[in-house]
Design a protein around this motif. Sequence first.
Motif, PDB file in Angstrom:
ATOM      1  N   GLN A 280       0.811  -1.222   0.000  1.00  0.00           N
ATOM      2  CA  GLN A 280       0.000   0.000   0.000  1.00  0.00           C
ATOM      3  C   GLN A 280       0.845   1.274   0.000  1.00  0.00           C
ATOM      4  O   GLN A 280       0.330   2.365  -0.230  1.00  0.00           O
TER       5      GLN A 280
ATOM      6  N   CYS B 225       1.361   1.749  -6.655  1.00  0.00           N
ATOM      7  CA  CYS B 225       1.209   0.589  -5.788  1.00  0.00           C
ATOM      8  C   CYS B 225       0.815  -0.639  -6.604  1.00  0.00           C
ATOM      9  O   CYS B 225      -0.001  -0.538  -7.522  1.00  0.00           O
TER      10      CYS B 225
ATOM     11  N   GLN C 119      -4.008  -5.358  -5.679  1.00  0.00           N
ATOM     12  CA  GLN C 119      -4.253  -6.506  -4.824  1.00  0.00           C
ATOM     13  C   GLN C 119      -4.246  -7.808  -5.624  1.00  0.00           C
ATOM     14  O   GLN C 119      -3.789  -8.848  -5.148  1.00  0.00           O
TER      15      GLN C 119
ATOM     16  N   THR D 213       0.507  -5.227   5.454  1.00  0.00           N
ATOM     17  CA  THR D 213      -0.167  -4.102   4.809  1.00  0.00           C
ATOM     18  C   THR D 213      -1.068  -3.414   5.821  1.00  0.00           C
ATOM     19  O   THR D 213      -0.963  -3.650   7.025  1.00  0.00           O
TER      20      THR D 213
ATOM     21  N   TYR E 189      -6.163  -1.110   2.517  1.00  0.00           N
ATOM     22  CA  TYR E 189      -5.665  -1.773   1.312  1.00  0.00           C
ATOM     23  C   TYR E 189      -6.211  -3.200   1.229  1.00  0.00           C
ATOM     24  O   TYR E 189      -6.682  -3.652   0.183  1.00  0.00           O
TER      25      TYR E 189
ATOM     26  N   TYR F 185      -6.663   6.989  -0.122  1.00  0.00           N
ATOM     27  CA  TYR F 185      -6.401   6.714  -1.537  1.00  0.00           C
ATOM     28  C   TYR F 185      -7.455   7.322  -2.458  1.00  0.00           C
ATOM     29  O   TYR F 185      -7.881   6.706  -3.434  1.00  0.00           O
TER      30      TYR F 185
END
Length: 279
Positions: A11, A20, A23, A46, A50, A237
Amino acid sequence: MVAHLTIDEPQDCQDWNGVCPTQTKVDQAAEISKQYWPNLMTFIHTMPDYASEYDWVDTDLIHFQYAYHKGDLTSFIDDTRDMMDEGHVGQISWAIQALAGGCEEGWGICSMTPAQVWEVGTAMCNTNVGFTVTYERYDETLIDAQMQQTIDNLIDYCATPPAPTPTPPGTRVHVGDLDGWGTRTGTTWKATVVITVHDQNENPRSGVTVSGSWANGDTATCGPTGSNGQCTVVRQYLPNSVTKSILTITNLSGYPYDWLANHDPDGSSDGTVIWVYKP
């Protein structure tokens, strides 16, 4: 336990040239790991926001490291529990980073005090999820008699955490203040809102869990509130194309909720809805 750390802090975009890893890509790394070592557990380090954006398949465990520079503890714990309850991952663990990154002075400069380790540890114990106290490196000046005694006391506390305080009869609660601001975080920004809960006599009320929703439909939960009646929610984010983030308080639990009494003394909200603007 032996496990494969497939990636550390995906993250943190600054560690990845500003972009980044997704996932999906991180989980695919775990899939490759299982092709070579099918019986070896995979995990990542993390943060809850995230990890909660994805249903992990081949990543067996999410490990969360908390230190004071990582934001509000209550929000951190609530976000982690929500992620677990919603089934995003099968197992989680927590660590207290007691040395490097311990507070706002910067990474590797400031250590957590025994009082801070106790604060974080007891909060984690009360969630009934296991955790560890970790150190970036061995430092005999940090692990002194007081720190060791704190850790020993923490072990005893976690074995038998105290029962919750009974709810006083007749208490009603409402939102007494909402304060929000936007902060830049690399190529994105985050919205932070501090919620203050009052009782019917306008005194700060502890032990209240706050529920809300962001305008995009994401849920926001924090609490229980501390002795100052406050807890904090963070939406991270956010892309620069998003100019504002709107939070609506939907419920206060722990006491009867008198939503008609919601207010904000500085006028930055109506006590129920607050707009947080990109910095």
